[in-house]
Design a protein around this motif. Structure first.
Motif, PDB file in Angstrom:
ATOM      1  N   ASN A  48     -10.189  14.773   7.617  1.00  0.00           N
ATOM      2  CA  ASN A  48      -9.250  15.884   7.535  1.00  0.00           C
ATOM      3  C   ASN A  48      -8.488  15.818   6.205  1.00  0.00           C
ATOM      4  O   ASN A  48      -8.663  14.878   5.436  1.00  0.00           O
ATOM      5  CB  ASN A  48      -8.275  15.821   8.716  1.00  0.00           C
ATOM      6  CG  ASN A  48      -8.969  16.047  10.035  1.00  0.00           C
ATOM      7  OD1 ASN A  48      -9.344  17.166  10.375  1.00  0.00           O
ATOM      8  ND2 ASN A  48      -9.169  14.970  10.798  1.00  0.00           N
ATOM      9  N   SER A  49      -7.647  16.799   5.935  1.00  0.00           N
ATOM     10  CA  SER A  49      -6.873  16.804   4.700  1.00  0.00           C
ATOM     11  C   SER A  49      -5.729  15.794   4.807  1.00  0.00           C
ATOM     12  O   SER A  49      -4.694  16.059   5.437  1.00  0.00           O
ATOM     13  CB  SER A  49      -6.300  18.193   4.406  1.00  0.00           C
ATOM     14  OG  SER A  49      -5.452  18.123   3.271  1.00  0.00           O
ATOM     15  N   LEU A  50      -5.921  14.635   4.194  1.00  0.00           N
ATOM     16  CA  LEU A  50      -4.904  13.588   4.241  1.00  0.00           C
ATOM     17  C   LEU A  50      -3.666  13.988   3.440  1.00  0.00           C
ATOM     18  O   LEU A  50      -2.539  13.669   3.819  1.00  0.00           O
ATOM     19  CB  LEU A  50      -5.483  12.278   3.702  1.00  0.00           C
ATOM     20  CG  LEU A  50      -6.803  11.810   4.331  1.00  0.00           C
ATOM     21  CD1 LEU A  50      -7.198  10.456   3.761  1.00  0.00           C
ATOM     22  CD2 LEU A  50      -6.703  11.760   5.851  1.00  0.00           C
ATOM     23  N   ALA A  78       0.257   0.799  13.298  1.00  0.00           N
ATOM     24  CA  ALA A  78      -0.511   2.037  13.358  1.00  0.00           C
ATOM     25  C   ALA A  78      -0.740   2.578  11.954  1.00  0.00           C
ATOM     26  O   ALA A  78       0.193   2.642  11.149  1.00  0.00           O
ATOM     27  CB  ALA A  78       0.210   3.088  14.210  1.00  0.00           C
ATOM     28  N   GLY A  79      -1.964   2.987  11.672  1.00  0.00           N
ATOM     29  CA  GLY A  79      -2.308   3.511  10.360  1.00  0.00           C
ATOM     30  C   GLY A  79      -1.815   4.928  10.161  1.00  0.00           C
ATOM     31  O   GLY A  79      -1.915   5.781  11.050  1.00  0.00           O
ATOM     32  N   MET A  80      -1.259   5.199   8.952  1.00  0.00           N
ATOM     33  CA  MET A  80      -0.790   6.533   8.620  1.00  0.00           C
ATOM     34  C   MET A  80      -1.064   6.793   7.138  1.00  0.00           C
ATOM     35  O   MET A  80      -1.603   5.930   6.431  1.00  0.00           O
ATOM     36  CB  MET A  80       0.696   6.685   8.923  1.00  0.00           C
ATOM     37  CG  MET A  80       1.603   5.787   8.115  1.00  0.00           C
ATOM     38  SD  MET A  80       3.383   6.055   8.444  1.00  0.00           S
ATOM     39  CE  MET A  80       3.616   7.737   7.865  1.00  0.00           C
ATOM     40  N   PHE A  81      -0.686   7.957   6.665  1.00  0.00           N
ATOM     41  CA  PHE A  81      -0.859   8.312   5.257  1.00  0.00           C
ATOM     42  C   PHE A  81       0.478   8.750   4.686  1.00  0.00           C
ATOM     43  O   PHE A  81       1.160   9.603   5.259  1.00  0.00           O
ATOM     44  CB  PHE A  81      -1.919   9.403   5.102  1.00  0.00           C
ATOM     45  CG  PHE A  81      -3.264   8.956   5.611  1.00  0.00           C
ATOM     46  CD1 PHE A  81      -4.060   8.120   4.847  1.00  0.00           C
ATOM     47  CD2 PHE A  81      -3.703   9.324   6.875  1.00  0.00           C
ATOM     48  CE1 PHE A  81      -5.285   7.672   5.314  1.00  0.00           C
ATOM     49  CE2 PHE A  81      -4.923   8.886   7.358  1.00  0.00           C
ATOM     50  CZ  PHE A  81      -5.715   8.049   6.574  1.00  0.00           C
ATOM     51  N   ALA A  87      -1.945  13.885  -6.814  1.00  0.00           N
ATOM     52  CA  ALA A  87      -2.458  14.564  -5.622  1.00  0.00           C
ATOM     53  C   ALA A  87      -3.233  13.586  -4.742  1.00  0.00           C
ATOM     54  O   ALA A  87      -4.306  13.901  -4.234  1.00  0.00           O
ATOM     55  CB  ALA A  87      -3.344  15.734  -6.024  1.00  0.00           C
ATOM     56  N   ARG A  88      -2.662  12.400  -4.583  1.00  0.00           N
ATOM     57  CA  ARG A  88      -3.292  11.382  -3.736  1.00  0.00           C
ATOM     58  C   ARG A  88      -2.279  10.860  -2.716  1.00  0.00           C
ATOM     59  O   ARG A  88      -1.081  11.101  -2.833  1.00  0.00           O
ATOM     60  CB  ARG A  88      -3.828  10.213  -4.584  1.00  0.00           C
ATOM     61  CG  ARG A  88      -4.958  10.608  -5.514  1.00  0.00           C
ATOM     62  CD  ARG A  88      -5.659   9.380  -6.106  1.00  0.00           C
ATOM     63  NE  ARG A  88      -4.806   8.640  -7.032  1.00  0.00           N
ATOM     64  CZ  ARG A  88      -5.146   7.480  -7.581  1.00  0.00           C
ATOM     65  NH1 ARG A  88      -6.303   6.899  -7.277  1.00  0.00           N
ATOM     66  NH2 ARG A  88      -4.316   6.870  -8.426  1.00  0.00           N
ATOM     67  N   VAL A  89      -2.768  10.163  -1.717  1.00  0.00           N
ATOM     68  CA  VAL A  89      -1.924   9.562  -0.694  1.00  0.00           C
ATOM     69  C   VAL A  89      -2.065   8.040  -0.775  1.00  0.00           C
ATOM     70  O   VAL A  89      -2.867   7.522  -1.555  1.00  0.00           O
ATOM     71  CB  VAL A  89      -2.323  10.047   0.721  1.00  0.00           C
ATOM     72  CG1 VAL A  89      -2.220  11.558   0.815  1.00  0.00           C
ATOM     73  CG2 VAL A  89      -3.732   9.576   1.090  1.00  0.00           C
ATOM     74  N   ARG A  90      -1.296   7.347   0.010  1.00  0.00           N
ATOM     75  CA  ARG A  90      -1.508   5.923   0.235  1.00  0.00           C
ATOM     76  C   ARG A  90      -1.984   5.729   1.677  1.00  0.00           C
ATOM     77  O   ARG A  90      -1.485   6.387   2.588  1.00  0.00           O
ATOM     78  CB  ARG A  90      -0.225   5.124  -0.019  1.00  0.00           C
ATOM     79  CG  ARG A  90       0.223   5.170  -1.474  1.00  0.00           C
ATOM     80  CD  ARG A  90       1.426   4.262  -1.726  1.00  0.00           C
ATOM     81  NE  ARG A  90       1.962   4.483  -3.073  1.00  0.00           N
ATOM     82  CZ  ARG A  90       1.518   3.877  -4.171  1.00  0.00           C
ATOM     83  NH1 ARG A  90       0.517   3.000  -4.069  1.00  0.00           N
ATOM     84  NH2 ARG A  90       2.054   4.128  -5.346  1.00  0.00           N
ATOM     85  N   VAL A 121      -6.853   8.472  -2.655  1.00  0.00           N
ATOM     86  CA  VAL A 121      -5.903   7.442  -2.220  1.00  0.00           C
ATOM     87  C   VAL A 121      -5.478   6.577  -3.406  1.00  0.00           C
ATOM     88  O   VAL A 121      -6.312   6.143  -4.206  1.00  0.00           O
ATOM     89  CB  VAL A 121      -6.521   6.552  -1.115  1.00  0.00           C
ATOM     90  CG1 VAL A 121      -5.560   5.430  -0.722  1.00  0.00           C
ATOM     91  CG2 VAL A 121      -6.881   7.399   0.108  1.00  0.00           C
ATOM     92  N   THR A 122      -4.194   6.317  -3.513  1.00  0.00           N
ATOM     93  CA  THR A 122      -3.632   5.383  -4.487  1.00  0.00           C
ATOM     94  C   THR A 122      -3.653   3.979  -3.890  1.00  0.00           C
ATOM     95  O   THR A 122      -3.183   3.796  -2.757  1.00  0.00           O
ATOM     96  CB  THR A 122      -2.176   5.751  -4.816  1.00  0.00           C
ATOM     97  OG1 THR A 122      -2.134   7.088  -5.340  1.00  0.00           O
ATOM     98  CG2 THR A 122      -1.573   4.793  -5.822  1.00  0.00           C
ATOM     99  N   PRO A 123      -4.176   2.967  -4.599  1.00  0.00           N
ATOM    100  CA  PRO A 123      -4.248   1.628  -4.006  1.00  0.00           C
ATOM    101  C   PRO A 123      -2.881   0.965  -3.890  1.00  0.00           C
ATOM    102  O   PRO A 123      -1.974   1.207  -4.685  1.00  0.00           O
ATOM    103  CB  PRO A 123      -5.138   0.857  -4.993  1.00  0.00           C
ATOM    104  CG  PRO A 123      -4.963   1.560  -6.291  1.00  0.00           C
ATOM    105  CD  PRO A 123      -4.780   3.008  -5.953  1.00  0.00           C
TER     106      PRO A 123
END
Length: 264
Positions: A48-50, A78-81, A87-90, A121-123
């Motif tokens: 899905n769109s993270l 629990a895993g989340m974003f 324009a990235r998430v962790r 995703v940003t590391p």
């Protein structure tokens, strides 16, 4: 120490995923578990769109998990974003409850098997440890399991139990790699490894397409000598483990890999 492994199947609806966390955390607390481990991507399922779903650590989704952990008197992973760079998430693991409030951002990004996590995703940059009742835990997310140095670092800093949350990618031999790697990391470090994956979506009748890693099930708990304490099937399941921490002392007397290690 009792630890719960919640192999569940997250959805594209963060609110529904909170309901899933509540259901299984409640069961874990009732069974006397001090901690319950949920998979990666509990906030919203992979595929899905993270970016659209991402929330800060003080946002409503994380706050709801915190309130639940406080209500049930249990530590929840629990895993989340969360928002990343540009324009990235962790890819974040929230750890909350029992006086603990911390998080881990996934260090090793899954640029493998035709999937490029680093595109979105940003590391992360730092390992994370925490204590419950004087026992030191460390955490990892999915692809991190393939990197022994992270787990050795944890063990060298006093970690006794390594917790892994995953949404493992399917494919030929991939489930076997998942369980083999968990055993190897336990033997590398003479620690317990508790690795919790998303249930296999096909076990719930979902048709899976694309390259997003959705999970294969087969969550596994391994003792410090590589012996399997529990291995789940492919479907949704809650397992409660009562870990004998004396097994670590026994293992390190028989197999002193940490003490014998040399710089090369």
């Amino acid at each position: 120490m009792k630890i719960a492994m919640a192999q569940v199947l997250s959805t594209n609806d963060p609110q529904l995923n909170l309901d899933i966390i509540r259901e299984y955390a409640t069961q874990a607390s009732s069974a006397g578990a001090r901690l319950v481990v949920f998979p990666e991507a509990m906030h919203i399922a992979m595929g899905n769109s993270l970016l659209d779903a991402a929330e800060p650590l003080d946002g409503p989704w994380a706050q709801a998990v915190r309130q639940l952990a406080e209500e049930l008197q249990i530590t929840i992973l629990a895993g989340m974003f969360t928002p990343g760079e540009g324009a990235r998430v962790r890819n974040t693991l929230l750890i909350t409850g029992s006086g603990i409030d911390t998080h881990y951002d996934k260090i090793h990004l899954y640029d493998a098997f035709g999937f490029a996590e680093s595109d979105s995703v940003t590391p992360g940059e730092r390992p994370v440890h925490f204590d419950i009742d004087g026992v030191k835990f460390a955490v990892a997310i999915c692809y991190d399991l393939r990197f022994p140095k992270l787990f050795t670092h944890h063990a060298q800093h006093g970690v006794l139990i390594n917790l892994v949350s995953a949404s493992w990618g399917a494919g030929e031999g991939k489930a076997e790699q998942w369980t083999t790697l968990a055993k190897a990391r336990a033997l590398d470090t003479t620690t317990f490894v508790i690795a919790v994956d998303q249930a296999d979506p096909e076990s719930a009748g979902e048709t899976v397409s694309g390259t997003a890693p959705r999970g294969v099930g087969r969550s596994i708990a391994v003792d410090p000598l590589g012996r399997v304490l529990h291995e789940s099937g492919q479907g949704v399941e809650l397992a409660i483990l009562d870990l004998d921490l004396e097994a670590i002392t026994e293992a390190r007397e028989k197999l002193p890999v940490l003490a014998n290690a040399r710089e090369i």
